[in-house]
Design an enzyme around this catalytic site. Structure first.
Site, PDB file in Angstrom:
ATOM      1  N   HIS A  74      28.572  41.568  52.502  1.00 27.70           N
ATOM      2  CA  HIS A  74      28.212  42.494  51.387  1.00 27.70           C
ATOM      3  C   HIS A  74      26.745  42.775  51.067  1.00 27.70           C
ATOM      4  CE1 HIS A  74      32.500  42.917  49.211  1.00 27.70           C
ATOM      5  NE2 HIS A  74      32.453  43.323  50.402  1.00 27.70           N
ATOM      6  N   TYR A 202      31.809  44.346  39.035  1.00 28.01           N
ATOM      7  CA  TYR A 202      31.684  43.373  37.677  1.00 28.01           C
ATOM      8  C   TYR A 202      31.737  44.378  36.597  1.00 28.01           C
ATOM      9  CZ  TYR A 202      30.194  39.388  40.295  1.00 28.01           C
ATOM     10  OH  TYR A 202      30.316  38.309  41.182  1.00 28.01           O
ATOM     11  N   PRO A 293      32.457  31.021  36.742  1.00 25.98           N
ATOM     12  CA  PRO A 293      32.595  31.598  37.929  1.00 25.98           C
ATOM     13  C   PRO A 293      31.998  32.949  38.071  1.00 25.98           C
ATOM     14  CG  PRO A 293      34.825  31.747  36.637  1.00 25.98           C
ATOM     15  CD  PRO A 293      33.937  30.847  36.082  1.00 25.98           C
ATOM     16  N   LYS A 297      28.984  30.751  41.937  1.00 25.76           N
ATOM     17  CA  LYS A 297      28.054  30.007  42.341  1.00 25.76           C
ATOM     18  C   LYS A 297      28.592  28.487  42.738  1.00 25.76           C
ATOM     19  CE  LYS A 297      24.593  32.515  42.859  1.00 25.76           C
ATOM     20  NZ  LYS A 297      24.573  32.786  44.092  1.00 25.76           N
ATOM     21  N   TYR A 387      21.731  36.061  42.572  1.00 24.70           N
ATOM     22  CA  TYR A 387      23.119  36.204  43.311  1.00 24.70           C
ATOM     23  C   TYR A 387      23.036  35.886  44.940  1.00 24.70           C
ATOM     24  CZ  TYR A 387      27.830  38.092  43.396  1.00 24.70           C
ATOM     25  OH  TYR A 387      29.180  38.235  43.627  1.00 24.70           O
TER      26      TYR A 387
END
Ligand code: APR
Ligand code: PHB
Length: 393
Positions: A74, A202, A293, A297, A387
């Site tokens: 991704h 998200y 979560p 990570k 990220y």
């Protein structure tokens, strides 16, 4: 099992298995002691976003083939709020990407490498205790099939997770703990339906957070913000899907539904224990820290710890240099706190909560921050570089 080894590893989760594999690459002997069965550790549903550092570690461990075949690369993710989608382009902002590959598949690959190499993996052990960690001759005692065993070693790696015995072996007056339990949790489902988005979504919504993730082109993984002790029985499949459709709703989006095959409620916590070393005992992964979560990570932080520990042990055994071992706790904690910060920030930003300064004002501030993050190159880059994974040190 040999009566002695160089490194005794407690726990066959991602941290313990990866440490064993990396040490083997350096010709360092280890024995892994695990309380559960092979079936249990290979089927425990957890997260599934891999940073480049974790992908590299899998390759270094010789366990990366299936990950490269089945993992989904991704190059970005979607932030959704006010019913509109905003893409964060990891590749353009950082040159890096992430990979979607289930944690339990990663564990399966590492178990396969260990067994193929004939390296000791003692499963279903009981009553593990640590002794002599403040001496140069520590040992681990345990029972297996009712028989007592004692394993002498040079070092003990405590990779036994949050509820393990290793952290508790550090004298209470030498350990400092920082923790926060969030006033919400995640209701998570696995569903046999093709993901309704090519990348993770998200979603910030005034009814609460939602996340669309995936496991494969035919299996979706989705989460809803709920109470930490939410009653799953109160959630029919229809209610779950309709709530997800509302919270993930956007003009350019339709949520496909399908059979739900697994569901669970996960509480959310931030936790750090300092130091991560006491004498000959080194903590790694969930044994030393827990992240909520939202930033994906937990797994990556555990792998980062053992990459550093393996490097430090290789320097010690290879050239008698204990510098990295002595710096292990400090180096890990510097990175751990940065990752804790990012995970807490993502959690604060995306979840509905009534924390001061008041729900409504707080909600508007979140929307303003989301607007800033998705319209400022600098802010988007900050999110992206955290990220995809911060440098190891
Ligand atoms: N004796 C032997 N094994 C033990 C003991 C014990 N007393 N206590 C726990 N274990 C084992 C558990 O059964 C588990 O398999 O230690 C392992 C710890 O694995 P994880 O909890 O997966 O921890 P870690 O390897 O640090 O991986 C962290 O896992 O929980 C996720 O979100 C977390 O993704 C992160 C990752
Ligand atoms: C998951 O796929 O389970 C997942 C993905 C991203 C997260 C958390 C969990 O932030």
């Amino acid at each position: 099992m040999p009566p002695r080894t160089q490194v005794a590893i407690i726990g066959a989760g991602p941290a313990g298995l990866m440490l064993g594999a990396l040490l083997a690459r350096h010709g360092i002997a280890s024995v892994i002691l695990e309380a559960r069965s092979r079936t249990y550790i290979e089927h425990r549903i957890r997260a599934g976003v891999l940073e480049q550092g974790t992908i590299d570690a899998m390759d270094e461990a010789g366990a990366g083939a299936r990950m490269h075949q089945q993992g989904l690369v991704h190059e970005g993710t979607i932030l959704r709020f006010g019913g509109r989608s905003h893409r964060i382009d990891f590749r353009a902002l950082t040159g890096k990407a992430v990979m979607i590959y289930s944690q339990h598949e990663l564990v399966r690959d590492l178990v396969a490498v260990r067994i193929a190499a004939g390296d000791p993996l003692e499963l279903e052990v009981e009553d593990v205790t640590l002794d002599g960690i403040e001496t140069r001759k520590p040992c681990v005692r345990f029972r297996r099939a009712g028989q007592p065993h004692e394993l002498a070693c040079d070092f003990i790696a405590g990779c036994d997770g949050f509820h393990g015995v290793s952290r508790a072996a550090i004298p209470a007056d030498r350990l400092r703990v920082f923790e926060h339990d969030y006033p919400f949790g995640w209701l998570g489902i696995l569903a046999d339906v093709a993901p309704s988005s090519p990348e993770l979504v998200y979603a910030h919504h005034d009814r609460g957070f939602a996340l669309l993730s995936m496991r494969s082109p035919s299996v979706s993984r989705l989460y809803l913000q709920c109470a930490p002790d939410e009653d799953l029985a109160a959630w029919s499949d229809d209610r779950i899907w309709s709530e997800l459709a509302i919270r993930l709703g956007a003009d350019d989006f339709t949520l496909a539904t399908g059979p739900i095959t697994q569901r669970s409620v996960t509480p959310m916590r931030s936790f750090v224990a300092e130091p991560m070393r006491h004498g000959r005992l080194f903590l790694a992964g969930d044994a030393a820290h827990i992240v909520p979560p939202t930033g994906a990570k937990g797994l990556n932080l555990a792998i980062a710890d053992v990459r550093l520990l393996a490097e430090a042990l290789a320097a010690f055994y290879g050239r008698g240099d204990a510098t990295l071992l002595d710096a292990y706790s400090e180096l890990c904690l510097r990175r751990v706190w940065k990752v804790e910060r990012f995970s807490a920030w993502m959690t604060q930003l995306l979840h509905r909560h009534d924390a001061p300064p008041g729900a409504e004002l707080g909600h508007r501030l979140q929307l303003a921050e989301l607007d800033y993050v998705t319209s400022s190159h600098a802010a988007a880059t900050t999110l992206a570089e955290n990220y995809v994974g911060l440098p190891l040190r």
